[in-house]
Design a protein around this motif. Sequence first.
Motif, PDB file in Angstrom:
ATOM      1  N   LEU A 353       0.853  -1.187   0.000  1.00  0.00           N
ATOM      2  CA  LEU A 353       0.000   0.000   0.000  1.00  0.00           C
ATOM      3  C   LEU A 353       0.888   1.236   0.000  1.00  0.00           C
ATOM      4  CD1 LEU A 353      -2.806   1.367   0.297  1.00  0.00           C
ATOM      5  CD2 LEU A 353      -2.488   1.247   2.777  1.00  0.00           C
ATOM      6  N   ALA A 354       0.623   2.166  -0.911  1.00  0.00           N
ATOM      7  CA  ALA A 354       1.335   3.439  -0.945  1.00  0.00           C
ATOM      8  C   ALA A 354       0.312   4.539  -1.219  1.00  0.00           C
ATOM      9  CB  ALA A 354       2.419   3.439  -2.022  1.00  0.00           C
ATOM     10  N   VAL A 355       0.279   5.552  -0.363  1.00  0.00           N
ATOM     11  CA  VAL A 355      -0.698   6.631  -0.453  1.00  0.00           C
ATOM     12  C   VAL A 355       0.056   7.958  -0.418  1.00  0.00           C
ATOM     13  CG1 VAL A 355      -2.756   7.666   0.586  1.00  0.00           C
ATOM     14  CG2 VAL A 355      -2.374   5.208   0.771  1.00  0.00           C
ATOM     15  N   LEU A 356      -0.248   8.858  -1.355  1.00  0.00           N
ATOM     16  CA  LEU A 356       0.427  10.151  -1.443  1.00  0.00           C
ATOM     17  C   LEU A 356      -0.629  11.248  -1.514  1.00  0.00           C
ATOM     18  CD1 LEU A 356       3.324  11.294  -1.612  1.00  0.00           C
ATOM     19  CD2 LEU A 356       3.047  11.337  -4.100  1.00  0.00           C
ATOM     20  N   VAL A 357      -0.637  12.135  -0.505  1.00  0.00           N
ATOM     21  CA  VAL A 357      -1.682  13.154  -0.385  1.00  0.00           C
ATOM     22  C   VAL A 357      -1.047  14.527  -0.168  1.00  0.00           C
ATOM     23  CG1 VAL A 357      -3.825  13.762   0.804  1.00  0.00           C
ATOM     24  CG2 VAL A 357      -3.077  11.385   0.758  1.00  0.00           C
ATOM     25  N   PRO A 358      -1.524  15.586  -0.868  1.00  0.00           N
ATOM     26  CA  PRO A 358      -1.014  16.937  -0.625  1.00  0.00           C
ATOM     27  C   PRO A 358      -1.334  17.394   0.798  1.00  0.00           C
ATOM     28  CG  PRO A 358      -2.295  16.846  -2.672  1.00  0.00           C
ATOM     29  CD  PRO A 358      -2.526  15.562  -1.944  1.00  0.00           C
ATOM     30  N   ILE A 359      -0.376  18.062   1.409  1.00  0.00           N
ATOM     31  CA  ILE A 359      -0.576  18.609   2.753  1.00  0.00           C
ATOM     32  C   ILE A 359      -1.212  19.994   2.626  1.00  0.00           C
ATOM     33  CG2 ILE A 359       0.593  19.309   4.886  1.00  0.00           C
ATOM     34  CD1 ILE A 359       2.760  17.239   4.218  1.00  0.00           C
ATOM     35  N   LYS A 360      -2.097  20.326   3.537  1.00  0.00           N
ATOM     36  CA  LYS A 360      -2.773  21.624   3.513  1.00  0.00           C
ATOM     37  C   LYS A 360      -1.756  22.758   3.660  1.00  0.00           C
ATOM     38  CE  LYS A 360      -7.141  19.946   5.478  1.00  0.00           C
ATOM     39  NZ  LYS A 360      -8.050  19.997   6.648  1.00  0.00           N
ATOM     40  N   ILE A 465      -8.468   6.447   1.114  1.00  0.00           N
ATOM     41  CA  ILE A 465      -7.202   5.788   0.789  1.00  0.00           C
ATOM     42  C   ILE A 465      -7.167   5.381  -0.683  1.00  0.00           C
ATOM     43  CG2 ILE A 465      -5.790   3.736   1.224  1.00  0.00           C
ATOM     44  CD1 ILE A 465      -5.549   5.846   3.386  1.00  0.00           C
ATOM     45  N   LYS A 466      -8.262   4.841  -1.193  1.00  0.00           N
ATOM     46  CA  LYS A 466      -8.316   4.442  -2.599  1.00  0.00           C
ATOM     47  C   LYS A 466      -8.094   5.633  -3.523  1.00  0.00           C
ATOM     48  CE  LYS A 466     -11.232   0.288  -2.590  1.00  0.00           C
ATOM     49  NZ  LYS A 466     -12.536  -0.268  -3.034  1.00  0.00           N
ATOM     50  N   GLN A 467      -8.617   6.790  -3.143  1.00  0.00           N
ATOM     51  CA  GLN A 467      -8.526   7.985  -3.985  1.00  0.00           C
ATOM     52  C   GLN A 467      -7.081   8.421  -4.207  1.00  0.00           C
ATOM     53  OE1 GLN A 467     -10.785  11.283  -2.450  1.00  0.00           O
ATOM     54  NE2 GLN A 467     -10.137  12.696  -4.062  1.00  0.00           N
ATOM     55  N   TYR A 468      -6.226   8.207  -3.201  1.00  0.00           N
ATOM     56  CA  TYR A 468      -4.851   8.687  -3.290  1.00  0.00           C
ATOM     57  C   TYR A 468      -3.828   7.541  -3.347  1.00  0.00           C
ATOM     58  CZ  TYR A 468      -6.797  13.260  -2.177  1.00  0.00           C
ATOM     59  OH  TYR A 468      -7.508  14.436  -2.219  1.00  0.00           O
ATOM     60  N   SER A 469      -4.272   6.321  -3.591  1.00  0.00           N
ATOM     61  CA  SER A 469      -3.358   5.185  -3.638  1.00  0.00           C
ATOM     62  C   SER A 469      -2.547   5.168  -4.928  1.00  0.00           C
ATOM     63  CB  SER A 469      -4.134   3.870  -3.512  1.00  0.00           C
ATOM     64  OG  SER A 469      -4.651   3.718  -2.221  1.00  0.00           O
ATOM     65  N   LEU A 470      -1.349   4.620  -4.827  1.00  0.00           N
ATOM     66  CA  LEU A 470      -0.452   4.469  -5.971  1.00  0.00           C
ATOM     67  C   LEU A 470      -0.240   2.985  -6.240  1.00  0.00           C
ATOM     68  CD1 LEU A 470       2.250   7.031  -4.757  1.00  0.00           C
ATOM     69  CD2 LEU A 470       0.400   7.495  -6.374  1.00  0.00           C
ATOM     70  N   THR A 471      -0.105   2.640  -7.503  1.00  0.00           N
ATOM     71  CA  THR A 471       0.130   1.250  -7.876  1.00  0.00           C
ATOM     72  C   THR A 471       1.610   1.034  -8.163  1.00  0.00           C
ATOM     73  OG1 THR A 471      -2.070   1.094  -8.870  1.00  0.00           O
ATOM     74  CG2 THR A 471      -0.465  -0.601  -9.488  1.00  0.00           C
ATOM     75  N   PRO A 472       2.307   0.193  -7.394  1.00  0.00           N
ATOM     76  CA  PRO A 472       3.733  -0.023  -7.653  1.00  0.00           C
ATOM     77  C   PRO A 472       3.950  -0.842  -8.922  1.00  0.00           C
ATOM     78  CG  PRO A 472       2.981  -1.472  -5.903  1.00  0.00           C
ATOM     79  CD  PRO A 472       1.831  -0.573  -6.240  1.00  0.00           C
ATOM     80  N   GLN A 473       4.994  -0.452  -9.673  1.00  0.00           N
ATOM     81  CA  GLN A 473       5.357  -1.259 -10.846  1.00  0.00           C
ATOM     82  C   GLN A 473       6.148  -2.494 -10.416  1.00  0.00           C
ATOM     83  OE1 GLN A 473       5.269   2.271 -11.121  1.00  0.00           O
ATOM     84  NE2 GLN A 473       3.398   1.814 -12.248  1.00  0.00           N
ATOM     85  N   VAL A 474       6.909  -2.359  -9.336  1.00  0.00           N
ATOM     86  CA  VAL A 474       7.666  -3.493  -8.792  1.00  0.00           C
ATOM     87  C   VAL A 474       7.433  -3.548  -7.287  1.00  0.00           C
ATOM     88  CG1 VAL A 474       9.933  -4.540  -8.444  1.00  0.00           C
ATOM     89  CG2 VAL A 474       9.464  -3.280 -10.551  1.00  0.00           C
ATOM     90  N   PHE A 475       7.055  -4.717  -6.796  1.00  0.00           N
ATOM     91  CA  PHE A 475       6.923  -4.924  -5.350  1.00  0.00           C
ATOM     92  C   PHE A 475       7.546  -6.268  -5.017  1.00  0.00           C
ATOM     93  CE2 PHE A 475       4.304  -6.739  -1.808  1.00  0.00           C
ATOM     94  CZ  PHE A 475       4.898  -5.991  -0.803  1.00  0.00           C
ATOM     95  N   TYR A 476       8.582  -6.223  -4.188  1.00  0.00           N
ATOM     96  CA  TYR A 476       9.303  -7.449  -3.820  1.00  0.00           C
ATOM     97  C   TYR A 476       9.394  -7.564  -2.302  1.00  0.00           C
ATOM     98  CZ  TYR A 476      13.255 -10.335  -2.456  1.00  0.00           C
ATOM     99  OH  TYR A 476      14.035 -11.265  -1.830  1.00  0.00           O
ATOM    100  N   PRO A 477       8.747  -8.566  -1.691  1.00  0.00           N
ATOM    101  CA  PRO A 477       8.986  -8.884  -0.283  1.00  0.00           C
ATOM    102  C   PRO A 477       9.881 -10.113  -0.186  1.00  0.00           C
ATOM    103  CG  PRO A 477       6.814  -9.674  -0.961  1.00  0.00           C
ATOM    104  CD  PRO A 477       7.514  -9.162  -2.202  1.00  0.00           C
TER     105      PRO A 477
END
Length: 773
Positions: A353-360, A465-477
């Motif tokens: 999960l990665a979420v990026l939101v502008p700060i006020k 959360i869905k509105q500001y979620s990002l989809t990773p091109q690579v995810f490795y655990p």
Amino acid sequence: MKKLEFDEDQPTCEEVEAIGQIAKISEESIHAAQRDQHPKQHGCVWAEFKVLDNLPEKLRIGVFKEPKAFPAWIRFSSFKEDDDTKKDVNGMAVKLMGVDGEKALKEEDHDTTQDFVLSTLRVFFVKNAQDYVELVKLNSFPKFIFPNLFKWRLREAGILASTRLRHQLHPIASPLETQYWSTTPYRLGPWAIKFFVKPSSDNFSGRKPGKTKNFLRETMVDYLKTQTAYFDFYIQLQDQVNSARTPVEDSRVEWKDVETHKVATIKIPPQIFNSPEQEQFGDNLSFTPWHCLPEHAPIGSINRVRREVYRRTATLRRQLNHVPLAEPTPESFTPRLLPSSPPDDKPAQQNALAVLVPIKPDQEEYLTDFLEKMGRNHECPDNPSNSLFRKSSSTHFARFVVLKDPSQDLNTPHLLFSSNYDGEFLDYMQELVETMGADMDKIWDKCEGYELGSSLCTAYFTKFIKQYSLTPQVFYPAFPGKTVNAINNNRTAYEKLNQLLECIHNSELELKLQELYPYLSAETSSSQVPESLGVQITHALKKLTASTFQVLRRLGSQATLRLTTVFLMMLESWVGIQHSSEQDPSKRLKFNPEQWDRLQRITKLEDKIAQNQLTIFVPLKSDYFYRIFLWIVLIIISRVASKALPQLSAIHFARWVIIDRSKLKNSKHSYLLFESNYNRSWDSYIDDFVKRFGTTMNLIWGNCIEFPAGGTKDIEWFKQHIRKYQFPAQIFYSAYPDLTISTIQKDIEVRSATRQFLELLKNPKAKQLFTGF
């Protein structure tokens, strides 16, 4: 929340007439005492339906009134098709037993069952009883959708088309691996709800859909021989602000982004269910939404149709089968249950999960200080694992990072929240709300697009959360199949085994084992039998042939390597890498005061604990070519990451995300985000990355601004580039901060070996063998 009135659910005169017609047609369709709906049974299995503890007060109604485990029978079936290779709607009918109380149908007050009827249809394909009559009479979907030139049912056409498309793109491999919906609305006391059932990720066997007529039953039989299947039961509450988007009388409308709660779990233990006796028992069961408590009564036009149709067809079918009309009790049929395999051995998917939101505006400094204070609220000053996430049992890693890059025209600061978690996204959202909702509310309230209090409601928080979620091109655990609990349990098992070995350190067992060692390592010699001349010639020819092929393979490998090298150098040149250029030291990267201050704060936190974190946020070159090229490179890397990245023995997880400038506020650039957790020092981690994957790093970071023209060969300049765009995490959490990759791997191996040894001791002969110790 708006309550339903009981007199709202009364049929009109036209609807009563339509229901009578449908019931009569359904009765006439029953042949050979078979069901008119869902006649093919894949399996009728015994299960346990367990109501969760600590449900919200408003949901404690009917069977959900208190935590309780109900015995249940579940029938999996197909809607019409007798051949599983043909795409069809599938059903899941759940019958709880031991449910006391008044029933919705007065003639069933003596029964102690409660039915939940579900299917793989998200919504129903007709609006009301009148439309249902027309469909049944026509007995043709095309004629129903296009009855004449001037009347088209486009919504129904869209439902059927989307259903068919889902079946084509995601064919069902097993009834235990798919999701089921109630399709129509029901009561939960005074509220209007829908419900759905989701399979656990543990249920997925990885098998593809079969090609036999009964493969759905066959996959269930194979799975339930040794393993337990799990499902989660959810309810959706009608939107009380805008009830038009969640209508009761129109079952064609899907309820989206509404308040959702997990209220129960379903456990199907290993069992043999395909005996003729149990198959007949399942076929004789009658499932209807109207076998229920009044608190769970079906509502809406389609459910009023079901009440009369199900009653009349079930009665006729039982008469034809000469089966008395009676609901089952736990004593009606005894299931043949089997022992299950240990649950910890089952893999569990780890998600990103990665979420990026502008700060006020004017909130950056306050939010940064607030996060840093919260990040320091832990027991050990040298351990930045924050207590905020410690109540979350499914979070592996998490971080909050304030990102700002005014030198590259990203003047609006953004807040990054990222995590790795076990299980389903919706379950994770609910867990975050329940364990840290109030703290999340204080954090996100400083960001744009967030409404105060959303973190206290799963539906609103999930939507944000869905509105500001990002989809990773690579995810490795590093350990994709291990849950947080499994990793920590492995460590505990290792420690307890260590304590046990210390207790027997000087015991007789150690002495006897020492006596055994020479015999375990001794090698017996045998006389060599001379080979015949024919055998010697044959061996010589084999060696010659093998040598010849080895030379040819070596020549081919060298040619392939040279061609690959040339090709990779061409790709590197496309992103600006110049292998023959010599770097001018005067052109090295320059840090502005803000970047320098950030670097100093980062270096103070690094290399102090077993597990460290890295967050890089760097602008891409302005040309669209670089973004597209980088996307292609990362997609290719994602295909091989699980095999290549384990070579970096220090890496816990890594993810690359391309962030389009449309996702950022007031930005002229798209960005590349890279996150990772690692062991050892920062320098050794970067050195290892470059040593093993230097060309790959060039193809990734070469698309970013200020990347050295000489690529990773100029490693000091490359490190400066990483440093300039590295950001410190104000909050950094790891569920197991003291464990390295090698430690986790060792724990897994020790626990596995110990378990095998304990299984061996269950054997009577093994017990006799070890009695002398």
